[in-house]
Motif scaffolding. Sequence first.
Motif, PDB file in Angstrom:
ATOM      1  N   PRO A  32     -11.047  -3.909   2.685  1.00 19.80           N
ATOM      2  CA  PRO A  32     -10.890  -3.897   1.220  1.00 19.80           C
ATOM      3  C   PRO A  32      -9.440  -3.640   0.821  1.00 19.80           C
ATOM      4  O   PRO A  32      -9.106  -2.592   0.269  1.00 19.80           O
ATOM      5  CB  PRO A  32     -11.812  -2.756   0.786  1.00 19.80           C
ATOM      6  CG  PRO A  32     -11.805  -1.816   1.938  1.00 19.80           C
ATOM      7  CD  PRO A  32     -11.658  -2.670   3.183  1.00 19.80           C
ATOM      8  N   LYS A  33      -8.577  -4.592   1.117  1.00 16.89           N
ATOM      9  CA  LYS A  33      -7.169  -4.506   0.788  1.00 16.89           C
ATOM     10  C   LYS A  33      -6.804  -5.590  -0.221  1.00 16.89           C
ATOM     11  O   LYS A  33      -7.455  -6.643  -0.255  1.00 16.89           O
ATOM     12  CB  LYS A  33      -6.310  -4.690   2.049  1.00 16.89           C
ATOM     13  CG  LYS A  33      -6.406  -3.577   3.075  1.00 16.89           C
ATOM     14  CD  LYS A  33      -5.425  -3.848   4.215  1.00 16.89           C
ATOM     15  CE  LYS A  33      -5.294  -2.640   5.140  1.00 16.89           C
ATOM     16  NZ  LYS A  33      -4.250  -2.848   6.153  1.00 16.89           N
TER      17      LYS A  33
ATOM     18  N   ILE B  42     -15.973  -4.147   5.975  1.00 14.18           N
ATOM     19  CA  ILE B  42     -15.247  -2.877   5.978  1.00 14.18           C
ATOM     20  C   ILE B  42     -15.434  -2.213   7.330  1.00 14.18           C
ATOM     21  O   ILE B  42     -16.547  -1.829   7.707  1.00 14.18           O
ATOM     22  CB  ILE B  42     -15.741  -1.958   4.845  1.00 14.18           C
ATOM     23  CG1 ILE B  42     -15.685  -2.703   3.503  1.00 14.18           C
ATOM     24  CG2 ILE B  42     -14.900  -0.678   4.776  1.00 14.18           C
ATOM     25  CD1 ILE B  42     -16.264  -1.937   2.339  1.00 14.18           C
ATOM     26  N   ASP B  43     -14.327  -2.089   8.077  1.00 16.21           N
ATOM     27  CA  ASP B  43     -14.420  -1.500   9.416  1.00 16.21           C
ATOM     28  C   ASP B  43     -13.594  -0.230   9.536  1.00 16.21           C
ATOM     29  O   ASP B  43     -13.405   0.288  10.638  1.00 16.21           O
ATOM     30  CB  ASP B  43     -13.987  -2.508  10.485  1.00 16.21           C
ATOM     31  CG  ASP B  43     -12.479  -2.655  10.594  1.00 16.21           C
ATOM     32  OD1 ASP B  43     -11.783  -2.417   9.587  1.00 16.21           O
ATOM     33  OD2 ASP B  43     -11.998  -3.007  11.685  1.00 16.21           O
ATOM     34  N   ASP B  44     -13.101   0.269   8.414  1.00 19.77           N
ATOM     35  CA  ASP B  44     -12.320   1.502   8.434  1.00 19.77           C
ATOM     36  C   ASP B  44     -12.242   2.003   6.995  1.00 19.77           C
ATOM     37  O   ASP B  44     -12.360   1.218   6.051  1.00 19.77           O
ATOM     38  CB  ASP B  44     -10.904   1.239   8.966  1.00 19.77           C
ATOM     39  CG  ASP B  44     -10.346   2.412   9.771  1.00 19.77           C
ATOM     40  OD1 ASP B  44     -10.834   3.542   9.547  1.00 19.77           O
ATOM     41  OD2 ASP B  44      -9.443   2.210  10.579  1.00 19.77           O
ATOM     42  N   TRP B  45     -12.066   3.302   6.851  1.00 21.63           N
ATOM     43  CA  TRP B  45     -11.815   3.838   5.523  1.00 21.63           C
ATOM     44  C   TRP B  45     -10.308   3.904   5.364  1.00 21.63           C
ATOM     45  O   TRP B  45      -9.667   4.861   5.788  1.00 21.63           O
ATOM     46  CB  TRP B  45     -12.469   5.209   5.364  1.00 21.63           C
ATOM     47  CG  TRP B  45     -12.362   5.751   3.970  1.00 21.63           C
ATOM     48  CD1 TRP B  45     -12.171   5.048   2.810  1.00 21.63           C
ATOM     49  CD2 TRP B  45     -12.438   7.127   3.572  1.00 21.63           C
ATOM     50  NE1 TRP B  45     -12.119   5.874   1.720  1.00 21.63           N
ATOM     51  CE2 TRP B  45     -12.280   7.169   2.162  1.00 21.63           C
ATOM     52  CE3 TRP B  45     -12.622   8.319   4.262  1.00 21.63           C
ATOM     53  CZ2 TRP B  45     -12.299   8.367   1.440  1.00 21.63           C
ATOM     54  CZ3 TRP B  45     -12.643   9.503   3.554  1.00 21.63           C
ATOM     55  CH2 TRP B  45     -12.491   9.524   2.158  1.00 21.63           C
ATOM     56  N   GLU B  46      -9.744   2.876   4.767  1.00 18.45           N
ATOM     57  CA  GLU B  46      -8.289   2.746   4.695  1.00 18.45           C
ATOM     58  C   GLU B  46      -7.638   3.953   4.019  1.00 18.45           C
ATOM     59  O   GLU B  46      -6.551   4.388   4.398  1.00 18.45           O
ATOM     60  CB  GLU B  46      -7.906   1.464   3.935  1.00 18.45           C
ATOM     61  CG  GLU B  46      -8.451   0.189   4.542  1.00 18.45           C
ATOM     62  CD  GLU B  46      -7.996  -0.014   5.965  1.00 18.45           C
ATOM     63  OE1 GLU B  46      -6.817   0.257   6.261  1.00 18.45           O
ATOM     64  OE2 GLU B  46      -8.826  -0.439   6.800  1.00 18.45           O
ATOM     65  N   LEU B  47      -8.310   4.495   3.016  1.00 21.18           N
ATOM     66  CA  LEU B  47      -7.726   5.604   2.264  1.00 21.18           C
ATOM     67  C   LEU B  47      -7.729   6.907   3.068  1.00 21.18           C
ATOM     68  O   LEU B  47      -7.028   7.856   2.704  1.00 21.18           O
ATOM     69  CB  LEU B  47      -8.483   5.784   0.942  1.00 21.18           C
ATOM     70  CG  LEU B  47      -7.674   6.298  -0.262  1.00 21.18           C
ATOM     71  CD1 LEU B  47      -6.466   5.424  -0.551  1.00 21.18           C
ATOM     72  CD2 LEU B  47      -8.572   6.403  -1.479  1.00 21.18           C
TER      73      LEU B  47
END
Length: 413
Positions: free
Chosen positions: A99-100, A122-127
């Motif tokens: 989600p970028k 979504i494979d990571d919690w970017e935040l």
Amino acid sequence: MQHSSTQPKISLVVSDLSASGVLRWGGAGVRPFLLAQALQQLGYGVEVVGFQFGEPATLSSESGVTLQTVPGGEYPQFFQSIRQLLGHIQGDIIYAYKPKPTSLGVALLKKSMSNRPVIADIDDWELSWHGGDRFEYRPSLKQLGRDILKPKGALRNPDHPLYLKWMEGFVSKADLVTTHTRFLQKRFGGTYIPNGKDINLFNPDRYDTDTSRQRYGLSDYFILMFPGAPRPYKGLEDVLEALDRLNQPHLRLAIVGGSPYDDYDSQLIERWGRWIIKLPSYPYQQMPEVVAAADVIVVPQRNEPAALAQFPLKLTDGMAMAKPILATRVGDIPEILGDTGYLVEPNAPDQLMEKVQWILQNWPEAQERGRQARERCVQLYSIQAMADGLSEVIAPMVAKIPITTLSDRLSNR
């Protein structure tokens, strides 16, 4: 399965198709290309499109997917790159990886222009790398001006954490969401599609353990192996503390690859060097042979947001290679392992110490658990299992694609 011309084509939109992005190891084993493999097994045509923010890299020749890149950059010039990339997205379904703004943002923009359905993966919690829910951007007016107007100003970065936070609010605009951990599913909704492993490449019958151990200089030791990049939340300090307490000279922790982010592995060596064997990075195709040299694979994650959001690929590396797994009860690890591995609490060197001792004293049973882990990986965490999950998600979406959309694409061939 061959792609049929009457089957929809899927565009995987990836934020960074560079050597420092998902094209490390030629893309092999990285989430977007695992998705591509699974989609190809279902008969869909797949193209991978995205920006290139670093050194160029080539895609593994076995992938069979079309790759289209556009140079990345900073705002405002980056708007031109976005325009270019939009022109390259040809799929009937758009699958945005992460989600970028540079992936989901572009995909949703294309949807607004063409009405093509969008799936957000979504494979990571970017935040989580920026404080998670505690992240705030509250600059003074002067600082805001600097961040926008100065060369290299923070807000010129297309993936500034402020934009990442905004994009979390746009996930609901996607027609479907897929995630690879329960943590992310709980946070963002959608369907759980765990990473698949190439169980033909990672097949213990193809490798000789003794030969591998000799090749990598591990023959003299009982090897606990961590085939990944060390970071504080991955719990290697707990394993090394356990080895310190055991104080058995034939035990070693082999770290494969080291940290590409900082000098954390050097810090570990400075304190616990007597227990560490540091191996370099190897091409993805060579990793099964490296893993074959291990006695036990360790995945000692700590209970932190970054760890909760991740599906540790090294876990299924070891499972597929029929290795005993020693891991912590963090995130999805207990569900992935089932009863085929050994679990301890996070941040618990004493428990790790006791479990290593137990494995040493009950080695035949540990090997049997490794064989059971292989069977579980084949059943639940193979590329085929990933394809089966995706089929259930995508088939209803395919049924809704207007015939005219497919006809337009076929007429433009």
